[in-house]
Design a protein around this motif. Sequence first.
Motif, PDB file in Angstrom:
ATOM      1  N   ASP A 186      55.697  63.447  51.918  1.00 40.05           N
ATOM      2  CA  ASP A 186      55.407  63.619  50.674  1.00 40.05           C
ATOM      3  C   ASP A 186      54.918  62.560  49.937  1.00 40.05           C
ATOM      4  O   ASP A 186      53.906  62.702  49.029  1.00 40.05           O
ATOM      5  CB  ASP A 186      56.650  64.533  49.967  1.00 40.05           C
ATOM      6  CG  ASP A 186      56.931  65.452  50.414  1.00 40.05           C
ATOM      7  OD1 ASP A 186      56.133  66.509  50.602  1.00 40.05           O
ATOM      8  OD2 ASP A 186      58.207  65.849  50.641  1.00 40.05           O
ATOM      9  N   ALA A 187      55.481  61.614  50.337  1.00 40.27           N
ATOM     10  CA  ALA A 187      54.984  60.123  49.369  1.00 40.27           C
ATOM     11  C   ALA A 187      53.323  59.824  49.743  1.00 40.27           C
ATOM     12  O   ALA A 187      53.006  60.061  50.676  1.00 40.27           O
ATOM     13  CB  ALA A 187      55.532  58.902  49.818  1.00 40.27           C
ATOM     14  N   SER A 188      52.725  59.645  48.611  1.00 37.49           N
ATOM     15  CA  SER A 188      51.312  59.408  48.565  1.00 37.49           C
ATOM     16  C   SER A 188      50.948  57.807  49.215  1.00 37.49           C
ATOM     17  O   SER A 188      51.742  57.105  49.053  1.00 37.49           O
ATOM     18  CB  SER A 188      50.623  59.273  47.203  1.00 37.49           C
ATOM     19  OG  SER A 188      51.179  58.484  46.350  1.00 37.49           O
ATOM     20  N   VAL A 189      49.803  57.759  49.720  1.00 42.07           N
ATOM     21  CA  VAL A 189      49.296  56.761  50.465  1.00 42.07           C
ATOM     22  C   VAL A 189      48.851  55.687  49.433  1.00 42.07           C
ATOM     23  O   VAL A 189      48.622  56.111  48.112  1.00 42.07           O
ATOM     24  CB  VAL A 189      48.077  56.571  51.422  1.00 42.07           C
ATOM     25  CG1 VAL A 189      48.819  57.495  52.868  1.00 42.07           C
ATOM     26  CG2 VAL A 189      47.178  57.670  50.900  1.00 42.07           C
TER      27      VAL A 189
ATOM     28  N   LYS B 169      61.782  46.353  46.784  1.00 43.15           N
ATOM     29  CA  LYS B 169      62.388  47.245  47.829  1.00 43.15           C
ATOM     30  C   LYS B 169      61.321  47.632  48.684  1.00 43.15           C
ATOM     31  O   LYS B 169      61.589  47.530  49.921  1.00 43.15           O
ATOM     32  CB  LYS B 169      62.996  48.393  47.160  1.00 43.15           C
ATOM     33  CG  LYS B 169      63.531  49.406  47.995  1.00 43.15           C
ATOM     34  CD  LYS B 169      64.102  50.587  47.492  1.00 43.15           C
ATOM     35  CE  LYS B 169      64.614  51.813  48.359  1.00 43.15           C
ATOM     36  NZ  LYS B 169      65.270  52.844  47.712  1.00 43.15           N
ATOM     37  N   TRP B 170      60.124  47.761  48.228  1.00 46.37           N
ATOM     38  CA  TRP B 170      59.064  48.271  48.997  1.00 46.37           C
ATOM     39  C   TRP B 170      58.732  46.804  50.131  1.00 46.37           C
ATOM     40  O   TRP B 170      58.538  47.024  51.268  1.00 46.37           O
ATOM     41  CB  TRP B 170      57.732  48.621  48.371  1.00 46.37           C
ATOM     42  CG  TRP B 170      56.495  49.145  49.052  1.00 46.37           C
ATOM     43  CD1 TRP B 170      56.372  50.425  49.413  1.00 46.37           C
ATOM     44  CD2 TRP B 170      55.582  48.137  49.773  1.00 46.37           C
ATOM     45  NE1 TRP B 170      55.198  50.533  50.087  1.00 46.37           N
ATOM     46  CE2 TRP B 170      54.947  49.150  50.413  1.00 46.37           C
ATOM     47  CE3 TRP B 170      55.315  46.934  49.790  1.00 46.37           C
ATOM     48  CZ2 TRP B 170      53.689  48.798  51.097  1.00 46.37           C
ATOM     49  CZ3 TRP B 170      54.097  46.761  50.478  1.00 46.37           C
ATOM     50  CH2 TRP B 170      53.441  47.604  51.156  1.00 46.37           C
ATOM     51  N   PHE B 171      58.466  45.743  49.459  1.00 43.94           N
ATOM     52  CA  PHE B 171      58.322  44.458  50.405  1.00 43.94           C
ATOM     53  C   PHE B 171      59.496  44.386  51.424  1.00 43.94           C
ATOM     54  O   PHE B 171      59.296  44.032  52.472  1.00 43.94           O
ATOM     55  CB  PHE B 171      57.930  43.301  49.488  1.00 43.94           C
ATOM     56  CG  PHE B 171      56.756  43.259  49.090  1.00 43.94           C
ATOM     57  CD1 PHE B 171      55.729  43.152  49.717  1.00 43.94           C
ATOM     58  CD2 PHE B 171      56.620  43.292  47.698  1.00 43.94           C
ATOM     59  CE1 PHE B 171      54.244  42.752  49.494  1.00 43.94           C
ATOM     60  CE2 PHE B 171      55.094  43.401  47.266  1.00 43.94           C
ATOM     61  CZ  PHE B 171      54.017  43.058  48.054  1.00 43.94           C
ATOM     62  N   THR B 172      60.875  44.591  50.728  1.00 39.18           N
ATOM     63  CA  THR B 172      61.943  44.235  51.961  1.00 39.18           C
ATOM     64  C   THR B 172      61.709  45.353  52.995  1.00 39.18           C
ATOM     65  O   THR B 172      61.878  44.883  54.450  1.00 39.18           O
ATOM     66  CB  THR B 172      63.225  44.457  51.203  1.00 39.18           C
ATOM     67  OG1 THR B 172      63.350  43.797  50.232  1.00 39.18           O
ATOM     68  CG2 THR B 172      64.369  44.428  52.015  1.00 39.18           C
ATOM     69  N   THR B 173      61.539  46.596  52.811  1.00 38.60           N
ATOM     70  CA  THR B 173      61.591  47.360  53.785  1.00 38.60           C
ATOM     71  C   THR B 173      60.277  47.142  54.692  1.00 38.60           C
ATOM     72  O   THR B 173      60.166  47.422  55.965  1.00 38.60           O
ATOM     73  CB  THR B 173      61.324  48.852  53.271  1.00 38.60           C
ATOM     74  OG1 THR B 173      62.069  49.237  52.421  1.00 38.60           O
ATOM     75  CG2 THR B 173      60.856  50.086  54.296  1.00 38.60           C
ATOM     76  N   ILE B 174      59.198  46.819  54.291  1.00 39.69           N
ATOM     77  CA  ILE B 174      57.749  46.541  54.916  1.00 39.69           C
ATOM     78  C   ILE B 174      58.144  45.323  55.699  1.00 39.69           C
ATOM     79  O   ILE B 174      57.833  45.044  57.066  1.00 39.69           O
ATOM     80  CB  ILE B 174      56.603  46.180  54.054  1.00 39.69           C
ATOM     81  CG1 ILE B 174      56.237  47.571  53.487  1.00 39.69           C
ATOM     82  CG2 ILE B 174      55.382  45.525  54.989  1.00 39.69           C
ATOM     83  CD1 ILE B 174      55.727  48.471  54.697  1.00 39.69           C
ATOM     84  N   ARG B 175      58.874  44.128  55.358  1.00 38.65           N
ATOM     85  CA  ARG B 175      59.117  42.996  56.125  1.00 38.65           C
ATOM     86  C   ARG B 175      60.086  43.688  57.264  1.00 38.65           C
ATOM     87  O   ARG B 175      59.879  43.063  58.250  1.00 38.65           O
ATOM     88  CB  ARG B 175      59.899  41.909  55.171  1.00 38.65           C
ATOM     89  CG  ARG B 175      60.173  40.638  55.889  1.00 38.65           C
ATOM     90  CD  ARG B 175      60.648  39.741  54.956  1.00 38.65           C
ATOM     91  NE  ARG B 175      59.430  39.394  53.818  1.00 38.65           N
ATOM     92  CZ  ARG B 175      59.524  39.653  52.727  1.00 38.65           C
ATOM     93  NH1 ARG B 175      60.602  40.577  52.087  1.00 38.65           N
ATOM     94  NH2 ARG B 175      58.557  39.249  51.759  1.00 38.65           N
ATOM     95  N   THR B 176      61.119  44.121  57.032  1.00 40.95           N
ATOM     96  CA  THR B 176      61.982  44.835  58.064  1.00 40.95           C
ATOM     97  C   THR B 176      61.215  45.488  59.210  1.00 40.95           C
ATOM     98  O   THR B 176      61.135  45.363  60.522  1.00 40.95           O
ATOM     99  CB  THR B 176      62.985  45.727  57.585  1.00 40.95           C
ATOM    100  OG1 THR B 176      63.719  44.814  56.657  1.00 40.95           O
ATOM    101  CG2 THR B 176      63.917  46.285  58.638  1.00 40.95           C
TER     102      THR B 176
ATOM    103  N   ASN C  58      47.092  53.557  55.413  1.00 42.23           N
ATOM    104  CA  ASN C  58      48.326  53.949  56.379  1.00 42.23           C
ATOM    105  C   ASN C  58      49.613  53.549  55.791  1.00 42.23           C
ATOM    106  O   ASN C  58      50.620  53.575  56.684  1.00 42.23           O
ATOM    107  CB  ASN C  58      47.889  53.179  57.739  1.00 42.23           C
ATOM    108  CG  ASN C  58      46.863  53.875  58.383  1.00 42.23           C
ATOM    109  OD1 ASN C  58      46.530  54.989  58.178  1.00 42.23           O
ATOM    110  ND2 ASN C  58      46.181  53.292  59.663  1.00 42.23           N
ATOM    111  N   LEU C  59      49.749  53.365  54.567  1.00 45.20           N
ATOM    112  CA  LEU C  59      51.085  52.959  54.171  1.00 45.20           C
ATOM    113  C   LEU C  59      51.341  53.909  52.999  1.00 45.20           C
ATOM    114  O   LEU C  59      50.401  53.766  52.002  1.00 45.20           O
ATOM    115  CB  LEU C  59      51.195  51.472  53.752  1.00 45.20           C
ATOM    116  CG  LEU C  59      51.122  50.496  54.656  1.00 45.20           C
ATOM    117  CD1 LEU C  59      50.844  48.997  54.393  1.00 45.20           C
ATOM    118  CD2 LEU C  59      52.667  50.396  55.345  1.00 45.20           C
ATOM    119  N   THR C  60      52.602  54.246  52.677  1.00 49.52           N
ATOM    120  CA  THR C  60      52.786  54.907  51.431  1.00 49.52           C
ATOM    121  C   THR C  60      53.464  54.296  50.447  1.00 49.52           C
ATOM    122  O   THR C  60      54.068  53.161  50.650  1.00 49.52           O
ATOM    123  CB  THR C  60      53.671  56.183  52.004  1.00 49.52           C
ATOM    124  OG1 THR C  60      54.884  55.765  52.373  1.00 49.52           O
ATOM    125  CG2 THR C  60      52.815  56.826  53.188  1.00 49.52           C
TER     126      THR C  60
END
Length: 274
Positions: free
Chosen positions: A98-101, A117-124, A173-175
Motif C-alpha cells: 500500500d505504501a507509495s514509492v 525511523k525510515w533510515f533506521t529500517t533501511i540501515r538494518t 524501488n523503495l517505499t
Amino acid sequence: MATAFAHATNALGATIQSPPVWGWHGRTLSHRTNHPQHGDCWLRLLSLPEQKAGGKLWEGTKQAHTTFPAVRKPALHALHDRAENGYAYRAELTAYVDASVLSPDPVLRHELDLTNKWFTTIRTTLSTIAATPTDRTAVRQEWISRAVPEYTGQPAPQIQHWDCAHGDFHAANLTHDATLLDWEGWGLAPRGYDIAMLYAYAQLAPKTAAHIRCEFAPLLDSAIGQTALLVVCAELLQSASRGDHPELTPKLRALVEECATPIADSGSVHSQAL
C-alpha cells in the motif's frame, strides 16, 4: 506481453484491478490484481528470450523470498512460467504494498522528508543483505575493469571487499514505509554499492542527497564508499550513453571528480556499519 499476462492471470486465478505498469524498456509488465485467496496482489510478468530463461534475473525474486525472510519486502505467493514464439515469461504474484514509492522512476527529482525511523529500517535492511552469503553476482570485476575507465576516465579499482547487495537500490524501488521492491538482480557487489546507488540517483534533489550522505557518512566518506560511488557512476553514465536519464549526467560527472583522488580499497568499513 499482454497475451502472456492474460494467460498468467487465468492460470493464477487473479483479476486485474489497475492500468498496466511497464518496466524498463518494456521488459516487464505489471498490474495490481485481486486474488481469491491472497486478496490485493501485484502481478509482474518478466519476459526474456527463451534461451536466457532460468538465469539470475529469472530466479531473483524466488530466491530472495527464501534468502531474506527478515527483510521488509513483498511476500511471494505464486509463480507461473510460460514459453511461446521463442520467448519465456515468468509471472510473479506478490503481496500488494500500500505504501507509495519514493519516486516514480529511479532518478529522484523532488525533495523527500525521510524520517529517522525510515533510515533506521533501511540501515538494518542493508546490513542484513550485506551479511548474507551468496554465490549470485550483481556486479563483476571484469565489468568494473572495462567500464570505469571507459565511462569515467578514472583507473578501474580492484575490489577487495564484496558484499551481498540488492543491486537496484533507488527511490523507485523503495517505499515510504521502507519496503524494498524488485529483487531480480541481487548478488555480490562492491561494499557500499547499494547506498552509493541511492545517493547517486538522488543528485537532482540536493537536500535529500545531502541527508543520505549525512546518514551514511562513515561509508560514503571512506575509501570504500568512494570506490562504490565511482563504480555506480560508471554504471549510470553507461546507461546515460544509451539515452537514459541524460539530465543526471552533469551531476554524475561531478561525483566522478569527487572520487578522482587515489582510492585504496580497505576493510575499514564493515557491512555492519552500513
